[in-house]
Design a protein around this motif. Structure first.
Motif, PDB file in Angstrom:
ATOM      1  N   GLU A 236      49.262  41.276  43.332  1.00 16.83           N
ATOM      2  CA  GLU A 236      48.561  40.400  42.388  1.00 16.83           C
ATOM      3  C   GLU A 236      48.245  41.174  41.105  1.00 16.83           C
ATOM      4  OE1 GLU A 236      47.779  37.098  42.966  1.00 16.83           O
ATOM      5  OE2 GLU A 236      48.898  37.321  44.834  1.00 16.83           O
TER       6      GLU A 236
ATOM      7  N   ALA B  46      42.189  43.682  42.038  1.00 19.01           N
ATOM      8  CA  ALA B  46      42.444  42.307  42.480  1.00 19.01           C
ATOM      9  C   ALA B  46      42.243  42.185  43.989  1.00 19.01           C
ATOM     10  CB  ALA B  46      43.857  41.879  42.099  1.00 19.01           C
ATOM     11  N   CYS B  47      42.615  43.216  44.727  1.00 24.28           N
ATOM     12  CA  CYS B  47      42.424  43.210  46.186  1.00 24.28           C
ATOM     13  C   CYS B  47      40.932  43.219  46.530  1.00 24.28           C
ATOM     14  CB  CYS B  47      43.127  44.410  46.814  1.00 24.28           C
ATOM     15  SG  CYS B  47      42.932  44.492  48.604  1.00 24.28           S
TER      16      CYS B  47
ATOM     17  N   ASN C 199      38.501  42.237  44.615  1.00 21.36           N
ATOM     18  CA  ASN C 199      37.946  40.948  44.189  1.00 21.36           C
ATOM     19  C   ASN C 199      38.252  39.860  45.219  1.00 21.36           C
ATOM     20  OD1 ASN C 199      37.019  42.130  41.854  1.00 21.36           O
ATOM     21  ND2 ASN C 199      38.673  41.344  40.572  1.00 21.36           N
ATOM     22  N   TYR C 200      39.477  39.876  45.754  1.00 17.92           N
ATOM     23  CA  TYR C 200      39.879  38.895  46.768  1.00 17.92           C
ATOM     24  C   TYR C 200      38.943  38.976  47.974  1.00 17.92           C
ATOM     25  CZ  TYR C 200      42.476  36.948  50.700  1.00 17.92           C
ATOM     26  OH  TYR C 200      42.827  36.250  51.817  1.00 17.92           O
TER      27      TYR C 200
ATOM     28  N   GLN D 299      51.375  41.266  50.833  1.00 14.93           N
ATOM     29  CA  GLN D 299      51.019  41.152  49.424  1.00 14.93           C
ATOM     30  C   GLN D 299      50.992  42.526  48.758  1.00 14.93           C
ATOM     31  OE1 GLN D 299      47.495  38.825  48.699  1.00 14.93           O
ATOM     32  NE2 GLN D 299      48.049  37.322  50.240  1.00 14.93           N
TER      33      GLN D 299
ATOM     34  N   LEU E 184      39.662  40.322  56.364  1.00 17.58           N
ATOM     35  CA  LEU E 184      40.163  39.921  55.043  1.00 17.58           C
ATOM     36  C   LEU E 184      41.243  40.867  54.534  1.00 17.58           C
ATOM     37  CD1 LEU E 184      36.855  38.737  53.402  1.00 17.58           C
ATOM     38  CD2 LEU E 184      38.862  37.336  53.899  1.00 17.58           C
TER      39      LEU E 184
ATOM     40  N   GLU F 251      35.404  37.679  47.076  1.00 19.50           N
ATOM     41  CA  GLU F 251      35.363  36.229  46.879  1.00 19.50           C
ATOM     42  C   GLU F 251      35.494  35.447  48.182  1.00 19.50           C
ATOM     43  OE1 GLU F 251      38.482  35.483  44.093  1.00 19.50           O
ATOM     44  OE2 GLU F 251      37.448  36.551  42.479  1.00 19.50           O
ATOM     45  N   HIS F 252      36.204  35.999  49.167  1.00 21.85           N
ATOM     46  CA  HIS F 252      36.463  35.273  50.409  1.00 21.85           C
ATOM     47  C   HIS F 252      35.564  35.697  51.568  1.00 21.85           C
ATOM     48  CE1 HIS F 252      40.078  34.429  48.050  1.00 21.85           C
ATOM     49  NE2 HIS F 252      40.125  33.310  48.748  1.00 21.85           N
TER      50      HIS F 252
ATOM     51  N   THR G 234      44.454  39.935  55.969  1.00 18.54           N
ATOM     52  CA  THR G 234      45.060  38.707  55.424  1.00 18.54           C
ATOM     53  C   THR G 234      45.883  38.987  54.170  1.00 18.54           C
ATOM     54  OG1 THR G 234      43.166  38.080  54.051  1.00 18.54           O
ATOM     55  CG2 THR G 234      43.209  37.234  56.328  1.00 18.54           C
ATOM     56  N   THR G 235      45.779  40.197  53.627  1.00 17.49           N
ATOM     57  CA  THR G 235      46.595  40.554  52.461  1.00 17.49           C
ATOM     58  C   THR G 235      47.982  41.034  52.889  1.00 17.49           C
ATOM     59  OG1 THR G 235      45.827  42.856  52.339  1.00 17.49           O
ATOM     60  CG2 THR G 235      44.537  41.205  51.133  1.00 17.49           C
TER      61      THR G 235
END
Length: 132
Positions: A42, A48-49, A51-52, A107, A100, A55-56, A103-104
């Motif tokens: 991303e 970004a990782c 932040n992901y 990616q 979490l 956020e989740h 879940t990446t």
């Protein structure tokens, strides 16, 4: 007799300059530094990782903290072993962060050494805050 054979073998290996382990296992080596480290696909990379994950996050701690995780990025960009190196003090939050990160999967751009994809261990420091 066995001791003499063992000493002879060790001496022979040392004289030849060969390591005790076989090159057959070279594919299982996990690097900590490579010529090209893994990158989160991303835009924004590792930020970004993180932040992901922030956020989740579905389980929030009672107070702000940091979870530090060791993550193995496999040759195909998948997420391998994930371990908590430093807890925020709440096991449920630690487990949620690990979930979490997993879940990446796929990616990640894998790390490379001499132009060849290799397994690489990275460390992620993730800030966790209480839900407002």
């Amino acid at each position: 007799m066995k001791r003499t054979l063992l000493i002879s073998f060790v001496t022979l290996v040392m004289m030849m300059g060969m390591p005790f382990y076989s090159h057959v296992y070279a594919d299982d080596v996990i690097y900590q530094r490579t010529s090209k480290m893994p990158e989160f696909k991303e835009e924004g990379g590792l930020q970004a990782c993180t932040n992901y994950v922030s956020e989740h996050l579905q389980i929030h701690p009672k107070e702000s903290g940091r979870v530090i995780c060791s993550v193995v990025i496999e040759k195909d960009g998948s997420v391998g072993d994930v371990k908590v190196l430093r807890s925020c003090g709440d096991t449920a939050v630690d487990n949620e962060v690990v979930r979490l990160i997993k879940t990446t999967d796929k990616q990640w751009q894998p790390g490379e050494n001499s132009g060849k994809a290799v397994r690489v261990q990275i460390v992620l420091a993730l800030r966790v805050d209480p839900k407002e």
